[in-house]
Scaffold this motif. Structure first.
Motif, mmCIF file in Angstrom:
data_model
loop_
_atom_site.group_PDB
_atom_site.id
_atom_site.type_symbol
_atom_site.label_atom_id
_atom_site.label_comp_id
_atom_site.label_asym_id
_atom_site.label_seq_id
_atom_site.Cartn_x
_atom_site.Cartn_y
_atom_site.Cartn_z
ATOM 1 N N ARG B 15 13.298 3.129 51.029
ATOM 2 C CA ARG B 15 13.162 1.982 50.129
ATOM 3 C C ARG B 15 12.982 0.714 50.947
ATOM 4 O O ARG B 15 13.622 0.531 51.969
ATOM 5 N N TYR B 16 12.070 -0.149 50.487
ATOM 6 C CA TYR B 16 12.001 -1.512 51.009
ATOM 7 C C TYR B 16 12.811 -2.380 50.053
ATOM 8 O O TYR B 16 12.424 -2.544 48.894
ATOM 9 N N ASP B 17 13.911 -2.931 50.503
ATOM 10 C CA ASP B 17 14.747 -3.781 49.640
ATOM 11 C C ASP B 17 14.963 -3.153 48.265
ATOM 12 O O ASP B 17 14.636 -3.752 47.243
ATOM 13 N N PRO B 20 11.854 1.802 45.883
ATOM 14 C CA PRO B 20 11.507 3.072 46.524
ATOM 15 C C PRO B 20 10.021 3.143 46.854
ATOM 16 O O PRO B 20 9.179 2.793 46.027
ATOM 17 N N VAL B 21 9.729 3.539 48.067
ATOM 18 C CA VAL B 21 8.350 3.679 48.508
ATOM 19 C C VAL B 21 8.040 5.158 48.749
ATOM 20 O O VAL B 21 6.941 5.629 48.468
ATOM 21 N N LEU B 22 9.040 5.871 49.256
ATOM 22 C CA LEU B 22 8.896 7.312 49.469
ATOM 23 C C LEU B 22 10.105 8.003 48.861
ATOM 24 O O LEU B 22 11.235 7.552 49.031
ATOM 25 N N GLY B 39 -4.069 9.308 50.088
ATOM 26 C CA GLY B 39 -3.316 8.683 49.006
ATOM 27 C C GLY B 39 -3.871 7.296 48.794
ATOM 28 O O GLY B 39 -4.430 6.705 49.713
ATOM 29 N N PRO B 40 -3.736 6.755 47.571
ATOM 30 C CA PRO B 40 -4.287 5.424 47.296
ATOM 31 C C PRO B 40 -3.566 4.337 48.097
ATOM 32 O O PRO B 40 -2.524 4.586 48.681
ATOM 33 N N ASN B 41 -4.134 3.149 48.101
ATOM 34 C CA ASN B 41 -3.509 2.016 48.786
ATOM 35 C C ASN B 41 -2.089 1.799 48.278
ATOM 36 O O ASN B 41 -1.831 1.877 47.082
ATOM 37 N N GLY B 42 -1.197 1.580 49.181
ATOM 38 C CA GLY B 42 0.183 1.298 48.793
ATOM 39 C C GLY B 42 0.985 2.532 48.447
ATOM 40 O O GLY B 42 2.085 2.437 47.919
ATOM 41 N N SER B 43 0.442 3.720 48.751
ATOM 42 C CA SER B 43 1.147 4.947 48.371
ATOM 43 C C SER B 43 2.217 5.333 49.394
ATOM 44 O O SER B 43 2.968 6.269 49.166
ATOM 45 N N GLY B 44 2.268 4.630 50.496
ATOM 46 C CA GLY B 44 3.331 4.884 51.464
ATOM 47 C C GLY B 44 2.917 5.671 52.691
ATOM 48 O O GLY B 44 3.773 6.132 53.446
ATOM 49 N N LYS B 45 1.603 5.778 52.925
ATOM 50 C CA LYS B 45 1.135 6.560 54.079
ATOM 51 C C LYS B 45 1.586 5.923 55.397
ATOM 52 O O LYS B 45 2.165 6.595 56.256
ATOM 53 N N SER B 46 1.318 4.645 55.528
ATOM 54 C CA SER B 46 1.698 3.977 56.781
ATOM 55 C C SER B 46 3.209 3.961 56.947
ATOM 56 O O SER B 46 3.728 4.093 58.061
ATOM 57 N N THR B 47 3.916 3.814 55.815
ATOM 58 C CA THR B 47 5.373 3.820 55.872
ATOM 59 C C THR B 47 5.878 5.163 56.379
ATOM 60 O O THR B 47 6.753 5.222 57.261
ATOM 61 N N LEU B 48 5.294 6.235 55.863
ATOM 62 C CA LEU B 48 5.696 7.580 56.290
ATOM 63 C C LEU B 48 5.477 7.748 57.795
ATOM 64 O O LEU B 48 6.317 8.290 58.524
ATOM 65 N N SER B 83 -2.317 2.572 65.324
ATOM 66 C CA SER B 83 -1.820 2.012 64.066
ATOM 67 C C SER B 83 -2.979 1.504 63.220
ATOM 68 O O SER B 83 -4.082 1.272 63.707
ATOM 69 N N GLN B 84 -2.700 1.358 61.941
ATOM 70 C CA GLN B 84 -3.731 0.910 61.012
ATOM 71 C C GLN B 84 -4.217 -0.485 61.378
ATOM 72 O O GLN B 84 -5.393 -0.789 61.293
ATOM 73 N N LYS B 85 -3.277 -1.303 61.819
ATOM 74 C CA LYS B 85 -3.663 -2.658 62.175
ATOM 75 C C LYS B 85 -3.667 -2.800 63.686
ATOM 76 O O LYS B 85 -3.042 -3.686 64.237
HETATM 77 N N1 LIG Z 1 7.246 -4.792 55.343
HETATM 78 C C1 LIG Z 1 7.272 -4.454 54.030
HETATM 79 N N2 LIG Z 1 8.193 -4.997 53.198
HETATM 80 C C2 LIG Z 1 8.245 -4.664 51.896
HETATM 81 N N3 LIG Z 1 7.407 -3.801 51.322
HETATM 82 C C3 LIG Z 1 6.463 -3.212 52.074
HETATM 83 C C4 LIG Z 1 6.344 -3.510 53.470
HETATM 84 N N4 LIG Z 1 5.324 -2.783 53.977
HETATM 85 C C5 LIG Z 1 4.819 -2.072 52.945
HETATM 86 N N5 LIG Z 1 5.500 -2.324 51.819
HETATM 87 C C6 LIG Z 1 5.258 -1.693 50.508
HETATM 88 O O1 LIG Z 1 5.395 -0.301 50.639
HETATM 89 C C7 LIG Z 1 4.395 0.360 49.908
HETATM 90 C C8 LIG Z 1 3.696 1.353 50.794
HETATM 91 O O2 LIG Z 1 2.985 0.669 51.813
HETATM 92 P P1 LIG Z 1 2.143 1.427 52.919
HETATM 93 O O3 LIG Z 1 1.676 0.411 53.893
HETATM 94 O O4 LIG Z 1 2.949 2.546 53.440
HETATM 95 O O5 LIG Z 1 0.908 1.978 52.080
HETATM 96 P P2 LIG Z 1 -0.371 2.787 52.567
HETATM 97 O O6 LIG Z 1 -0.362 4.092 51.853
HETATM 98 O O7 LIG Z 1 -0.414 2.856 54.051
HETATM 99 O O8 LIG Z 1 -1.553 1.911 52.016
HETATM 100 P P3 LIG Z 1 -3.031 1.634 52.627
HETATM 101 O O9 LIG Z 1 -3.912 2.734 52.170
HETATM 102 O O10 LIG Z 1 -3.424 0.344 52.001
HETATM 103 O O11 LIG Z 1 -2.901 1.549 54.086
HETATM 104 C C9 LIG Z 1 3.486 -0.701 49.319
HETATM 105 O O12 LIG Z 1 3.787 -0.826 47.957
HETATM 106 C C10 LIG Z 1 3.848 -1.958 50.044
HETATM 107 O O13 LIG Z 1 3.800 -3.045 49.187
#
Ligand SMILES: Nc1ncnc2c1ncn2[C@@H]1O[C@H](COP(=O)(O)OP(=O)(O)OP(=O)(O)O)[C@@H](O)[C@H]1O
Ligand SMILES: [Mg+2]
Lengths: 289, 252
Positions: B15-17, B20-22, B39-48, B83-85
């Motif tokens: 969870r971010y604050d 839940p993200v994953l 997965g679509p944008n914001g689905s949590g791939k980079s977070t995972l 990394s993505q960025k």
């Molecule tokens: N530093 C952060 N603080 C709070 N929320 C975040 C942070 N980074 C990402 N999120 C949230 O976590 C969710 C998942 O983000 P993530 O970057 O993992 O998505 P993604 O699947 O990699 O998307 P993309 O395809 O755009 O790269 C998003 O809803 C985003 O808003």
């Protein structure tokens, strides 16, 4: 001048420690500048100031033969540890720890200075640097610390470089970020402490950043930044020492003004070269159209 | 190489604050596997991926790398990461392509060491692999975005990692270089047995190259063989149109 240096040991001390400080200042400064953390140098120098003020207070009131510079050194090291801890506390506003410490240290300095009978000639020397303040023992300490800083930077060069470039990637490659950062901040504190005598507390951070800023204009690689920064720094330190000796100027001020002039010169020359080379397709020309 | 899974996620929740993200992610990557993550944008791939790399700590669940719990894992030079960025670095930074690619070896070399002849040779090789030999001494800030991305790919390859994690590594890279890059991944995967995790929005590449496909949208709702066409399609539809995960779940 050469004769005077041979004749007066105090000048030898000043020149030798000037050369050493003019070397390690920009070397540490390169990492500060590229990490955009120049404020750390300012912060720790103000902490050192409060230490010097405490030293002066002890000297005047408790009547003990104590060298305020060493109190300043202890303070700036303690300040470095404190900044590190505070940085972790303010996880989302890490840079906030710096202005907090800077302001508190300045306040403490002013209080201690007023307790220690206000501004006197000694204090002036610590603030703005002086030629006559460096004793043989001081020189030995400068040499020791210069050696330590140099050895540490050489040993940790890879890690400092990677962390400065891209912290996240550096961490994922297994570089112990917190340990390295901790050692680095300690080195900054030490450099500041030993630069106090010659350059002065208020100008130490300029000594660490101005030559680097000039070096950045010319360098084509990270290693070259060090070469140029040290070169500019040495030119300003040596010229500054000579000028301040002949014209009885505040040493640190003279050095820093020269470093600033060098920086301005480098930027000017670079602009001229770009302008002279500028083809009709350079962005500058396009904007004029 | 041991037969332990390279990556093992057990019931990971993040969870971010408090958002839940994953949720309850279970996933394994076996040695030599090539896993596609979509997965679509914001689905949590980079977070995972950041969780796998230890950059973020999950609130619940367990992560293991090469059979070791993440907290005890030390052998980071076995893991390469783009990394993505990757070009989020300060573009004014005075470093040459050579210097940046060298960084890929720093973790492996360990503290207190300097680059030797052998290391330099590897760096030149990696730069050649991504086709940037003519730019070796150039400042990285002066390269194009796609070229910069190739520099970061070279940096991830140079240490010859056993696991390579790539978060949309080819964004901004031209078609020819992308083809070359996937050729390279194929080589590493087939010949050198490198395990791979690739996040990409490029469906063609994902379906034609990977061994297994994972679809993520808060939950990992599909994790299997990409040749299973119907499931694959579902996953791709979700990936392309960003359907809410619940819609997909109703379809099951
Ligand atoms: N530093 C952060 N603080 C709070 N929320 C975040 C942070 N980074 C990402 N999120 C949230 O976590 C969710 C998942 O983000 P993530 O970057 O993992 O998505 P993604 O699947 O990699 O998307 P993309 O395809 O755009 O790269 C998003 O809803 C985003 O808003
Ligand atoms: Mg992402």
């Amino acid at each position: 001048m050469i004769q005077d240096i041979i004749q007066f040991p105090f000048l030898q001390n000043a020149f030798l420690s000037g050369i050493l400080i003019g070397f390690i200042g920009p070397v540490i400064g390169v990492f500060l500048v590229v990490r955009r953390l120049s404020l750390i140098a300012d912060t720790l120098s103000h902490v050192a100031l409060s230490g010097v003020a405490a030293g002066l207070f002890l000297q005047n009131k408790v009547v003990q033969p104590i060298n305020p510079v060493y109190v300043g050194m202890v303070f700036s090291i303690a300040g470095a540890l404190f900044v590190e801890n505070l940085r972790r506390w303010f996880r989302y506003y890490q840079e906030l720890s710096l202005p907090i410490v800077l302001a508190s240290a300045t306040g403490l300095s002013v209080v201690l200075i007023s307790l220690a009978d206000g501004v006197n000639r000694d204090l002036f020397g610590y603030l703005f640097g002086s030629l006559i303040a460096v004793s043989r023992t001081d020189l030995m300490i400068v040499a020791l610390i210069a050696l330590l800083v140099l050895v540490m930077v050489v040993l940790l060069y890879k890690e400092l470089f990677y962390l400065a470039f891209e912290e996240e990637a550096a961490v994922t490659s297994g570089i112990p970020k917190n340990t390295i950062h901790f050692v680095f901040v300690l080195l900054v504190a030490l450099v500041i402490a030993v630069s106090m005598n010659i350059v002065g507390i208020l100008l130490v951070s300029a000594m660490m950043t101005l030559p680097v800023a000039a070096g950045l204009q010319l360098a084509k690689s990270f290693k070259q930044v060090f070469v140029y920064a040290v070169l500019f720094s040495q030119v300003s330190v040596l010229t500054g020492l000579v000028l301040s000796y002949y014209f009885d100027l505040a040493t640190g001020g003279t050095i820093v003004v020269l470093a600033a002039l060098l920086l301005a010169g480098v930027i000017f020359v670079k602009k001229m070269v770009t302008w002279a080379k500028g083809s009709p397709r350079s962005p500058r020309k396009i904007r004029q159209v | 190489m041991s037969q332990e899974p390279i990556i093992e996620l057990r019931d990971v929740t993040f969870r971010y604050d408090n958002r839940p993200v994953l949720e309850h992610i279970n996933m394994t990557l076996n040695p030599g596997e090539f896993l596609g993550l979509v997965g679509p944008n914001g689905s949590g791939k980079s977070t995972l991926i950041k969780i796998i790399l230890g950059l973020l700590k999950p609130q619940e669940g367990e992560v293991r790398l090469f059979g070791q719990p993440l907290s005890r894992f030390k052998d980071w030079s076995r893991v390469g990461y783009v990394s993505q960025k990757a070009n989020s670095f300060n573009t004014g930074f005075p470093a040459t392509v050579f210097e940046v690619v060298s960084m890929g070896l720093f973790g492996k070399m360990g503290l207190f060491k300097w680059m030797g002849k052998k290391e330099k040779e590897k760096v030149y090789q990696a730069i050649e692999t991504v086709g940037l030999s003519d730019y070796t001494r150039q400042n990285i800030g002066q390269l194009s975005g796609g070229q910069q991305q190739r520099v970061f790919i070279a940096r991830a390859l140079v240490s010859e990692p056993d696991l390579l994690i790539l978060d949309e590594p080819t964004v901004g890279v031209d078609a020819y270089s992308v083809a070359q890059f996937y050729q390279l991944l194929d080589n590493m995967h087939r010949k050198m047995g490198v395990s791979l995790v690739l996040v990409s929005h490029d469906i063609g590449v994902i379906t034609s190259r990977v061994d297994r496909l994972a679809c993520l949208n808060k939950k990992l709702f599909f994790h299997g063989d990409p040749e299973d066409f119907s499931e694959q399609q579902e996953c791709i539809l979700n990936q392309m149109y960003g359907h809410d995960v619940h819609v997909i779940e109703h379809n099951h």
